[in-house]
Write a protein that holds these residues in place. Structure first.
Motif, PDB file in Angstrom:
ATOM      1  N   ASN A 191       0.968   1.530   0.909  1.00 48.81           N
ATOM      2  CA  ASN A 191       1.768   0.890  -0.126  1.00 48.81           C
ATOM      3  C   ASN A 191       2.565   1.923  -0.926  1.00 48.81           C
TER       4      ASN A 191
ATOM      5  N   ARG B  79       8.462  -3.396  -0.008  1.00 49.39           N
ATOM      6  CA  ARG B  79       7.106  -3.890  -0.198  1.00 49.39           C
ATOM      7  C   ARG B  79       6.294  -3.666   1.078  1.00 49.39           C
TER       8      ARG B  79
ATOM      9  N   GLU C 290       6.615   1.643  -1.099  1.00 51.44           N
ATOM     10  CA  GLU C 290       7.207   1.470  -2.429  1.00 51.44           C
ATOM     11  C   GLU C 290       8.137   2.627  -2.776  1.00 51.44           C
TER      12      GLU C 290
END
Length: 346
Positions: free
Chosen positions: A268, A277, A272
């Motif tokens: 993640n 996402r 990011e």
């Protein structure tokens, strides 16, 4: 894999055909387990809104099964799809579990569904069981046909599935009762056998070809590519961990181990940092392999459907895949979407 790549709405271009069949699937499909109360209550109106949102987003491939909510998924999906042009969507259901009415009350939460336990599931991979299951599904759906029928979870019934259930499906296809046949499982070994030892059109592989694990690359995906057959990828979020990587998230239908949560969180951070996402990368990732025809997303609400469609539409820069590899989060030999793939998926 045979593939016709045509426009199919804002969220789901292109359309590909399954194997050598004429059955089309949109790249983004709708998995209808969640609307039958998987892992929590879902009301009738909420379920209807989710299916309608999928239609509005351009999704035209819908997958269900008798197992999902002991028939509730088929009933809810059919209630919406009966109002749509029948030639305008592709529908798959599954065989291998026959539903038997039961009395006594209670719920089905032990099997993962927050619904009344109106029926008992009985394993049946006999030829008669296949035909009965399909007939019952058509009654629940309120439709005159389904397009793709899959043998569902024959893990502990392997030889009967190959000896009795598969020939029954082949006969139904030759008679024109169904247009395509295959198998759907949470493992890749037996699915690879279906691809090499039978004339299935497609297999549905759930959870074994995702950003977190790529076991399907060992035999299943090469077998599909070599045989001109298609793979539908389910469980692309690994039960939720790749959609929302937080402690307590689900992985493979149970609470995710701490180690995997940490790995997903590191993924993640990478996505990011590139303005993407994690769930967008998870939705796009399987299309790096040419045998993948469609990715199913399960959603329990209209908002979840709209979010999945929006994330699917987001291009994922090549730098994301490179960064995941540099940090040891994605093996070097795993194929990823390239510029050509991004062009046809957008």
């Amino acid at each position: 894999m045979a593939a016709d790549e045509n426009e199919a709405g804002p969220a789901t271009a292109p359309v590909r055909t399954l194997g050598r069949s004429s059955v089309p699937v949109t790249a983004l499909g709708f998995g209808a387990a969640a609307v039958a109360g998987l892992n929590g209550d879902v009301g009738e109106d909420e379920a209807t809104a989710a299916v309608e949102a999928a239609w509005s987003a351009g999704i035209r491939y819908f997958d269900t099964a008798p197992h999902y909510g002991v028939g509730l998924s088929e009933r809810r999906l059919g209630a919406v799809l009966r109002a749509k042009p029948r030639d305008g969507f592709t529908l798959s259901t599954k065989v291998g579990r026959v539903l038997v009415p039961r009395e006594g009350g209670g719920d089905d939460r032990a099997n993962g569904f927050a619904v009344p336990a109106t029926h008992t599931r009985r394993w049946d991979f006999s030829a008669d069981g296949v035909r009965r299951s399909l007939e019952d599904s058509l009654t629940r759906l309120g439709l005159d046909r389904v397009d793709l029928v899959l043998l569902h979870d024959p893990d502990d019934h392997e030889e009967q599935a190959f000896r009795e259930a598969y020939p029954a499906l082949e006969e139904l296809r030759s008679q024109g009762v169904v247009r395509a046949i295959g198998a759907g499982m949470n493992q890749s070994r037996m699915l690879a056998r279906f691809l090499t030892d039978t004339d299935v059109d497609a297999v549905l592989c759930a959870g074994r070809y995702t950003l977190l694990e790529q076991g399907a690359l060992d035999a299943l995906l090469p077998a599909a590519a070599a045989g001109g057959k298609s793979v539908i990828v389910g469980g692309v979020f690994n039960s939720g961990l790749l959609a929302d990587p937080t402690p307590g998230a689900m992985y493979d239908y149970k609470t995710a181990p701490e180690e995997l949560v940490g790995r997903a969180l590191r993924m993640n951070e990478v996505t990011e940092a590139h303005g993407v996402r994690l769930r967008a990368a998870a939705l796009r990732f399987p299309f790096g392999h040419p045998a993948v025809a469609s990715v199913l997303v399960g959603a329990r609400s209209a908002d979840q459907v709209r979010d999945a469609a929006a994330q699917y539409r987001r291009p994922v820069p090549g730098a994301v895949w490179e960064a995941l590899r540099e940090r040891g989060l994605l093996p070097n030999g795993v194929p990823v979407p390239d510029a050509r793939t991004e062009g046809i998926l957008s």
